[in-house]
Scaffold this motif. Structure first.
Motif: not given
Length: 457
Positions: A301-306, A63-68
């Motif tokens: 910051l790190r998220v799953p992306t497929v 993410t480029c900003q860790p909030v919703c």
């Protein structure tokens, strides 16, 4: 599941022969290591893992900003939060902003949004005005789903502002609504491709009671959970209490994903649909600050992306660092829609075809609400700066920052030892400081001053 093969050129890199559908399956507060793709041994994500085995796994997605709200604004626009005007929660996406929905709609796609929006200011109840929907046509959503729903009670508002109340588990309700869109008349004429953005609250905590409500019986499945190494090493926080429910929520999300992809396959549309699975940010379970995200650490910051679809096949594992701002241009590019010049990210497709040797070797992160901060994440280093006098709620940016974080991710992947004051790393910090300043300016902000950290005594 077996890991997908390392990156090779996709098997179908040419532009799609027909205009593909586009589906975004968007979760909330999901760590990357909840997936089998990233080593979780509990079997939480078999459908996602299979999607990746035939598509593209973005191994290092941030993410480029860790909030919703800021991260959601970036995914709707392909721009950094400060460029969208949504640098923190409680702000509205500007009504005139160029968005994914407008780009797809103008190109002839039927556009739909279902679930959590969080881009209409601090409104907690009631319908989102049409002018605040970023150009989506079909609409069934709530601005703050965490306040119009609970685990087994969900209220969404349609395009006319009428409330719709759903029984059953919340993730299932949103999945059912998506299936209604896909098989009903919400998508418009049969020959129109669709762009559907399906936005869940799971596995975010239930704000009203700071709990992670899994479907009945699902938390018990993971009563003795596998614990990510950063949480185990840090101690503290509330992961011991909440991991079972969190994992149960992730498992149910994957089941919903399986239902939707099966429905597309049954209709003969799966191979003609670009599917993106990602999340807005991660979760550190109160081990880094007094809540769940808003920190520079990979847990936030790190998220799953497929990705899977035309031009996005082959069991590819993409090793480069990828930002949320890169995903909107990728979706448009994969669908054959021109990417607006306003987008600050870049499509992954040239990279997948081996034609983008200048791909950035770092990602830029902006932080608000907990601190006014900026960070750089490279292959090896995490470098972060904060504004000591900054107002983390009101200040969009700062004129001056101070070095605050430095982690050697090669030696310390769990970010346990902050090396920012280590005199031996002064040259490393000098180089990272220059790179961060360049990325800040490239994001559209004025050039700030960054003060070096005092040497550790």
């Amino acid at each position: 599941m077996p890991a997908p093969t390392p990156r090779t050129a996709p098997t179908d890199p040419a532009a799609p022969a027909r205009r593909p559908n586009v589906l975004v399956f968007f979760t909330d507060q999901q760590r990357w290591d909840t997936t089998g793709l990233h080593g979780n041994p509990l079997g939480l994500t078999p459908h996602l893992d299979r999607l990746a085995a035939d598509g593209v796994c973005v191994d290092r997605s941030f993410t480029c900003q860790p909030v919703c709200a800021p991260s959601r604004a970036s995914l709707q626009t392909g721009r950094y939060p400060t460029a969208t005007g949504v640098h923190r929660n409680g702000l509205s996406l500007p009504r005139s902003a160029p968005t994914l929905a407008r780009a797809f709609r103008d190109a002839g796609w039927a556009t739909g949004y279902i679930g959590k929006w969080h881009l209409a200011g601090d409104q907690t109840h009631g319908p989102v005005p049409e002018e605040d929907r970023a150009g989506y046509e079909h609409w069934l959503a709530a601005n703050l789903l965490e306040f119009t729903s609970d685990a087994y009670e969900t209220t969404l508002y349609d395009g006319d502002g009428a409330p719709h109340t759903f029984g059953g588990y919340r993730a299932d309700a949103l999945g059912d609504a998506a299936l209604d869109f896909l098989t009903g008349d919400g998508r418009g004429a049969a020959d129109r491709p669709f762009f559907l953005f399906l936005s869940f609250l799971e596995p975010h905590h239930q704000n009203s009671r700071d709990d992670y409500p899994a479907p009945e019986g699902y938390g018990a499945r993971y009563a003795d959970p596998w614990v990510p190494s950063d949480l185990a090493a840090l101690g503290g926080g509330n992961w011991a209490e909440h991991l079972p429910g969190y994992y149960g929520m992730v498992r149910r999300l994957d089941e919903v994903l399986g239902r939707i992809t099966a429905a597309l396959a049954e209709r003969g549309e799966l191979d003609d649909t670009v599917v993106l699975f990602t999340s807005d940010h991660g979760c550190h379970f109160k081990t880094r600050n007094d809540e769940y995200k808003r920190s520079v650490h990979d847990a936030s910051l790190r998220v799953p992306t497929v990705l899977r679809g035309p031009g996005l096949r082959g069991g590819t594992r993409l090793p480069e660092l990828v930002s949320h701002v890169d995903l909107p241009p990728t979706l448009l590019d994969a669908a054959g829609v021109p990417v607006p010049d306003t987008m600050q990210g870049r499509s992954l497709l040239p990279l997948l075809r081996g034609a983008d040797p200048a791909w950035p070797s770092e990602v830029l992160v902006q932080v608000s609400e907990s601190e006014v901060g900026r960070a750089l994440r490279t292959d090896r280093w995490k470098y972060g700066v904060t504004a000591p006098e900054g107002d983390a709620w009101h200040d969009v940016r700062a004129e001056a920052y101070r070095e605050t974080y430095l982690y050697d991710l090669a030696a310390d992947p769990d970010e346990l030892v902050n090396l920012v004051g280590d005199p031996a790393l002064a040259t490393v910090r000098d180089g990272l400081r220059a790179r961060l300043l360049a990325r800040i300016v490239a994001s559209g902000e004025p050039l700030p001053v960054i003060t070096a950290a005092a040497p550790a005594g």
